[in-house]
Design a protein around this motif. Structure first.
Motif, PDB file in Angstrom:
ATOM      1  N   ILE A 278       0.840  -1.198   0.000  1.00  0.00           N
ATOM      2  CA  ILE A 278       0.000   0.000   0.000  1.00  0.00           C
ATOM      3  C   ILE A 278       0.876   1.250   0.000  1.00  0.00           C
ATOM      4  CG2 ILE A 278      -1.757   1.304   1.220  1.00  0.00           C
ATOM      5  CD1 ILE A 278      -2.798  -1.232  -0.029  1.00  0.00           C
ATOM      6  N   ALA A 279       1.912   1.262   0.828  1.00  0.00           N
ATOM      7  CA  ALA A 279       2.834   2.403   0.860  1.00  0.00           C
ATOM      8  C   ALA A 279       3.531   2.561  -0.481  1.00  0.00           C
ATOM      9  CB  ALA A 279       3.853   2.228   1.974  1.00  0.00           C
ATOM     10  N   ASP A 280       3.881   1.437  -1.113  1.00  0.00           N
ATOM     11  CA  ASP A 280       4.504   1.512  -2.432  1.00  0.00           C
ATOM     12  C   ASP A 280       3.553   2.130  -3.459  1.00  0.00           C
ATOM     13  OD1 ASP A 280       6.897   0.457  -1.620  1.00  0.00           O
ATOM     14  OD2 ASP A 280       6.384  -1.610  -2.166  1.00  0.00           O
ATOM     15  N   ALA A 281       2.278   1.796  -3.360  1.00  0.00           N
ATOM     16  CA  ALA A 281       1.289   2.364  -4.281  1.00  0.00           C
ATOM     17  C   ALA A 281       1.175   3.876  -4.084  1.00  0.00           C
ATOM     18  CB  ALA A 281      -0.063   1.699  -4.071  1.00  0.00           C
ATOM     19  N   GLN A 282       1.184   4.285  -2.810  1.00  0.00           N
ATOM     20  CA  GLN A 282       1.139   5.705  -2.511  1.00  0.00           C
ATOM     21  C   GLN A 282       2.373   6.416  -3.076  1.00  0.00           C
ATOM     22  OE1 GLN A 282       0.833   5.635   1.733  1.00  0.00           O
ATOM     23  NE2 GLN A 282      -1.367   5.221   1.737  1.00  0.00           N
ATOM     24  N   THR A 283       3.511   5.798  -2.915  1.00  0.00           N
ATOM     25  CA  THR A 283       4.747   6.367  -3.438  1.00  0.00           C
ATOM     26  C   THR A 283       4.684   6.517  -4.951  1.00  0.00           C
ATOM     27  OG1 THR A 283       6.052   5.432  -1.644  1.00  0.00           O
ATOM     28  CG2 THR A 283       7.236   6.006  -3.659  1.00  0.00           C
ATOM     29  N   ALA A 284       4.158   5.511  -5.628  1.00  0.00           N
ATOM     30  CA  ALA A 284       4.054   5.568  -7.082  1.00  0.00           C
ATOM     31  C   ALA A 284       3.157   6.719  -7.522  1.00  0.00           C
ATOM     32  CB  ALA A 284       3.511   4.238  -7.617  1.00  0.00           C
ATOM     33  N   LEU A 285       2.032   6.904  -6.830  1.00  0.00           N
ATOM     34  CA  LEU A 285       1.146   8.023  -7.154  1.00  0.00           C
ATOM     35  C   LEU A 285       1.855   9.360  -6.954  1.00  0.00           C
ATOM     36  CD1 LEU A 285      -2.231   6.847  -5.540  1.00  0.00           C
ATOM     37  CD2 LEU A 285      -1.704   7.008  -7.980  1.00  0.00           C
ATOM     38  N   SER A 286       2.631   9.448  -5.884  1.00  0.00           N
ATOM     39  CA  SER A 286       3.338  10.687  -5.580  1.00  0.00           C
ATOM     40  C   SER A 286       4.393  11.004  -6.633  1.00  0.00           C
ATOM     41  CB  SER A 286       3.986  10.589  -4.204  1.00  0.00           C
ATOM     42  OG  SER A 286       4.681  11.767  -3.896  1.00  0.00           O
ATOM     43  N   VAL A 287       5.140   9.988  -7.053  1.00  0.00           N
ATOM     44  CA  VAL A 287       6.164  10.190  -8.083  1.00  0.00           C
ATOM     45  C   VAL A 287       5.527  10.702  -9.360  1.00  0.00           C
ATOM     46  CG1 VAL A 287       7.829   9.029  -9.582  1.00  0.00           C
ATOM     47  CG2 VAL A 287       7.784   8.519  -7.132  1.00  0.00           C
ATOM     48  N   ARG A 288       4.414  10.107  -9.755  1.00  0.00           N
ATOM     49  CA  ARG A 288       3.742  10.533 -10.988  1.00  0.00           C
ATOM     50  C   ARG A 288       3.191  11.939 -10.847  1.00  0.00           C
ATOM     51  NH1 ARG A 288      -0.194   5.519 -11.829  1.00  0.00           N
ATOM     52  NH2 ARG A 288      -1.135   6.904 -13.383  1.00  0.00           N
ATOM     53  N   ALA A 289       2.663  12.271  -9.681  1.00  0.00           N
ATOM     54  CA  ALA A 289       2.133  13.622  -9.468  1.00  0.00           C
ATOM     55  C   ALA A 289       3.253  14.657  -9.514  1.00  0.00           C
ATOM     56  CB  ALA A 289       1.398  13.692  -8.135  1.00  0.00           C
ATOM     57  N   ALA A 290       4.396  14.327  -8.918  1.00  0.00           N
ATOM     58  CA  ALA A 290       5.533  15.243  -8.938  1.00  0.00           C
ATOM     59  C   ALA A 290       6.014  15.474 -10.362  1.00  0.00           C
ATOM     60  CB  ALA A 290       6.660  14.701  -8.071  1.00  0.00           C
ATOM     61  N   ASP A 291       6.131  14.403 -11.146  1.00  0.00           N
ATOM     62  CA  ASP A 291       6.537  14.530 -12.544  1.00  0.00           C
ATOM     63  C   ASP A 291       5.559  15.408 -13.313  1.00  0.00           C
ATOM     64  OD1 ASP A 291       8.802  13.027 -12.280  1.00  0.00           O
ATOM     65  OD2 ASP A 291       7.878  11.157 -12.952  1.00  0.00           O
ATOM     66  N   SER A 292       4.271  15.200 -13.077  1.00  0.00           N
ATOM     67  CA  SER A 292       3.244  15.975 -13.779  1.00  0.00           C
ATOM     68  C   SER A 292       3.322  17.454 -13.416  1.00  0.00           C
ATOM     69  CB  SER A 292       1.849  15.424 -13.441  1.00  0.00           C
ATOM     70  OG  SER A 292       0.839  16.181 -14.079  1.00  0.00           O
ATOM     71  N   PHE A 293       3.562  17.744 -12.128  1.00  0.00           N
ATOM     72  CA  PHE A 293       3.651  19.140 -11.707  1.00  0.00           C
ATOM     73  C   PHE A 293       4.873  19.816 -12.324  1.00  0.00           C
ATOM     74  CE2 PHE A 293       4.810  22.586  -8.837  1.00  0.00           C
ATOM     75  CZ  PHE A 293       3.607  23.274  -8.754  1.00  0.00           C
ATOM     76  N   CYS A 294       6.000  19.111 -12.389  1.00  0.00           N
ATOM     77  CA  CYS A 294       7.197  19.662 -13.029  1.00  0.00           C
ATOM     78  C   CYS A 294       6.929  19.957 -14.502  1.00  0.00           C
ATOM     79  CB  CYS A 294       8.356  18.687 -12.906  1.00  0.00           C
ATOM     80  SG  CYS A 294       8.993  18.487 -11.220  1.00  0.00           S
ATOM     81  N   ALA A 295       6.248  19.032 -15.183  1.00  0.00           N
ATOM     82  CA  ALA A 295       5.928  19.237 -16.599  1.00  0.00           C
ATOM     83  C   ALA A 295       4.977  20.412 -16.778  1.00  0.00           C
ATOM     84  CB  ALA A 295       5.318  17.961 -17.182  1.00  0.00           C
ATOM     85  N   LEU A 296       4.007  20.555 -15.878  1.00  0.00           N
ATOM     86  CA  LEU A 296       3.078  21.672 -15.943  1.00  0.00           C
ATOM     87  C   LEU A 296       3.816  22.997 -15.788  1.00  0.00           C
ATOM     88  CD1 LEU A 296       0.215  22.911 -15.936  1.00  0.00           C
ATOM     89  CD2 LEU A 296       0.174  22.528 -13.457  1.00  0.00           C
TER      90      LEU A 296
END
Length: 486
Positions: A278-296
């Motif tokens: 579950i923590a790994d899933a949360q981490t994966a979501l966070s990594v993708r959100a961070a990448d998306s924010f940088c791209a934005l």
């Protein structure tokens, strides 16, 4: 000269020396022109640039002129040109004994002969009654004899609308005795917004001569279309970022979780990679959100004609925090996985959380910590995740409160970029004023943003709905800040 060429409308930026004309010119033109330095008489020539061009051949020309130096002496010399001695002093004596002073006089006469409307820039950090050069420069502007729009520069960081309105009213009252001053507007070269530039176009439209009105309306339409195109692209980028988070999910099989996410998290040094799917899933979501924010961030910077590296990867690497899962819903319906707060935040993370709580939200680190990790005003643990128990595992996704936070942070980022004057140089992360945040939160609440309804739609249908919601939020914020419809 201006009257002989009806397709061209000339705006001249004038001011006391070293008030910021060239910096404002760069901001309005969306390109680097002239030289910017912290010294007097940086601009020594009168240079013209095309601010807008219409399809019928009309052009709106912006002139960047040398600053008024010794305004009192200049006003006296211009006043005396009507007699033979004054003409001799101006045209002959000054030319050979004080060439800089002679060039100032030539610049003023050029402005008088060419200009349709004068844009007079003042230092708003200095009250009008304490600026001794203003009466003399008003005398010079009277000699020029053209409509004058006073622009308040160097106003500092954005302030609540009522504070700026009070300062604007003070300047208007101080300049009311000069009939050629047609408008007074806030126009900080460092922190203005394109909505304020639209107000400048309105003021110019009221000041130009009747025979130039039709040409100016075409130019205004051309400029407005260009700015609205940038705005529409920005809204689309914001909506895509929000929808990526709203639709993001991670599948956790009963047998465990993929080692791919663990390797990515370990490489970035983001979070603990203990054997907790579950923590790994949360981490994966966070990594993708961070990448998306940088791209934005990168997209918004480019759309607004700025330069800069956006959000530093180092910020993400410094996010050392462990999630704890306080409880987990397994009853077969979508529910929040409570916890998701900051378990063992680093000093940097704790400091950012405190900043959020006191209204000093720093875009970048504040965004990632506030919207992704969950440091919501330092208030403690937040319900950031949804979990749905299915036959072969659990689907983990962002909660509605987290997605709303993404909307808030994305709009704040847009406001920061849209207010970043090009004259400041490369884009850098700054602070979002607390009244911006309050305005966005109020507009977001009025939108009745529903994640559950969005997730029922296909991407082709959901993305336009998100874009409409974001557009409504930004428009409401602009109406609140500037009392203008976009």
């Amino acid at each position: 000269m201006a009257a002989s060429d009806p397709l061209r409308i000339h705006l001249s930026l004038v001011s006391h020396t070293n008030v910021g004309k060239t910096t404002l010119a760069r901001t309005l033109l969306l390109k680097d022109v002239g030289e910017v330095a912290d010294r007097a008489h940086v601009t020594e020539t009168t240079d013209d640039y095309v601010l807008a061009r219409s399809s019928t051949g009309g052009e709106l020309i912006l002139w960047d002129t040398p600053g008024f130096g010794n305004s009192v002496a200049l006003a006296k010399r211009l006043e005396g040109r009507g007699n033979p001695l004054g003409w001799f002093l101006s045209e002959v004596w000054d030319r050979f004994t004080d060439r800089s002073f002679w060039l100032d006089q030539r610049s003023v006469r050029h402005i008088r002969d060419v200009t349709s409307v004068v844009l007079y820039l003042v230092n708003a950090a200095e009250p009008p009654e304490k600026a001794p050069y203003i009466p003399a420069e008003m005398q010079i502007l009277a000699y020029i004899g053209k409509p004058v729009i006073v622009l308040l520069n160097q106003m500092g960081k954005p302030r609540p609308p009522e504070e700026e309105a009070a300062e604007l009213a003070h300047w208007k009252a101080s300049l009311a005795e000069y009939p050629f001053v047609t408008d007074v507007l806030p126009m900080d070269a460092f922190a203005r917004c394109w909505v304020q530039e639209a107000a400048l176009f309105d003021a110019v439209g009221r000041a130009v001569q009747p025979e130039q009105q039709s040409v100016f309306e075409e130019l205004r339409l051309s400029w407005t279309r260009a700015r609205r195109a940038v705005y529409a692209s920005a809204v689309e980028a914001l909506a895509r970022h929000v929808w990526l988070q709203a639709s993001a999910h991670e599948w956790v099989e009963n047998a465990g979780f993929s080692t791919k996410v663990k390797s990515v998290a370990k490489k970035l040094g983001l979070f603990s990679t203990a054997a907790d799917p579950i923590a790994d899933a949360q981490t994966a979501l966070s990594v993708r959100a961070a990448d998306s924010f940088c791209a934005l961030t990168k997209t918004l910077i480019e759309l607004h004609g700025l330069r800069g590296r956006g959000v530093s990867r180092e910020i993400i690497r410094r996010m050392k925090s462990d999630w704890s899962l306080a409880s987990y819903a397994v009853d077969g319906v979508r529910a929040a996985a409570v916890g998701g707060g900051i378990g063992a935040a680093s000093g940097a993370a704790a400091g950012a959380a405190a900043d959020v709580g006191t209204g000093g939200l720093t875009l970048g680190l504040g965004t990632l910590l506030g919207g992704i990790v969950g440091a919501l005003g330092g208030a403690g643990a937040a319900a950031l995740y949804n979990g749905v128990r299915k036959k072969n595992g659990v689907e983990v996704s962002w909660s509605e409160s987290a997605v709303k936070r993404f909307v808030l942070e994305a709009v704040l980022l847009y406001l920061a970029v849209a207010h970043f004057g090009r004259g400041r140089g490369d884009w850098r992360e700054g602070e979002s004023p607390e009244f911006w945040k309050a305005s966005v939160e109020e507009a977001l609440e009025a939108q009745h943003f529903s994640l559950e309804e969005l997730r029922k739609e296909d991407t082709d249908l959901a993305l336009p709905r998100v874009a409409n919601a974001v557009d409504g939020i930004v428009r409401a914020v602009f109406a609140s800040l500037y009392h203008r419809t976009v």
